[in-house]
Design a protein around this motif. Structure first.
Motif, PDB file in Angstrom:
ATOM      1  N   LYS A  28       0.831  -1.206   0.000  1.00  0.00           N
ATOM      2  CA  LYS A  28       0.000   0.000   0.000  1.00  0.00           C
ATOM      3  C   LYS A  28       0.870   1.262   0.000  1.00  0.00           C
ATOM      4  N   THR A  31       2.528   1.717  -3.524  1.00  0.00           N
ATOM      5  CA  THR A  31       1.665   2.190  -4.612  1.00  0.00           C
ATOM      6  C   THR A  31       0.914   3.467  -4.262  1.00  0.00           C
ATOM      7  N   ASP A  32       1.226   4.083  -3.120  1.00  0.00           N
ATOM      8  CA  ASP A  32       0.574   5.330  -2.722  1.00  0.00           C
ATOM      9  C   ASP A  32       0.875   6.410  -3.767  1.00  0.00           C
ATOM     10  N   GLY A  38       4.104   4.914  -6.972  1.00  0.00           N
ATOM     11  CA  GLY A  38       2.949   5.305  -7.788  1.00  0.00           C
ATOM     12  C   GLY A  38       2.958   6.794  -8.076  1.00  0.00           C
TER      13      GLY A  38
END
Length: 154
Positions: A28, A31-32, A38
């Motif tokens: 998480k 990919t934030d 991200g």
């Protein structure tokens, strides 16, 4: 024995569950869109789009400059050909001798002297200045030489 095997099986399942939980949190954060990879991917994507737009604008400008340069080059070549033709036609003109130029020149006016004129009025006397001789000396010899382009490339 079965009891020991069941304990190891439960311990393994709890370890795998804990590992999956930690891995889920890391994924998480990874990919934030604001802090992780991200976000970096999103920023790089927008920068790539901006770079593509500026590259397209630069390509359009260079195409316009190239077209303008081609037009100016063609115009300069046509003017150069006309100049070469004019220079070639100047070779047909026979230069006059300097003696013939001096004979055909107008005689210089003589200055008026105050003693030669009658004194009737009190007007100021104006003396004529001799006119400067025009220089009509023509350049001699070959100024430009036209090279044949087929000989230059051989």
């Amino acid at each position: 024995m079965e009891l020991i095997a069941d304990i190891f099986l439960v311990a393994g399942a709890l370890g795998a569950g804990l590992y999956c939980f930690v891995l889920s949190r890391r994924l998480k954060r990874f990919t934030d869109l604001e802090k992780g990879v991200g976000g970096a991917v999103a920023v790089l994507s927008s920068q790539a789009e901006e770079l593509k737009k500026s590259l397209d604008a630069a390509r359009d400008a260079s195409d316009q400059s190239s077209a303008t340069l081609n037009a100016l080059t063609e115009r300069a070549e046509s003017v150069a050909q006309r100049l070469e033709l004019m220079m070639a036609s100047l070779h047909d003109v026979v230069p006059q001798d300097e003696a013939a130029v001096e004979v055909s020149a107008e005689p210089e006016p003589t200055p008026v002297v105050a003693e030669d004129l009658p004194q009737t009025r009190d007007e100021p006397k104006v003396e004529d200045e001799p006119a400067a001789e025009p220089q009509s000396k023509k350049p001699g010899g070959l100024m430009f030489l036209r090279h044949n382009r087929s000989e230059a490339s051989a």
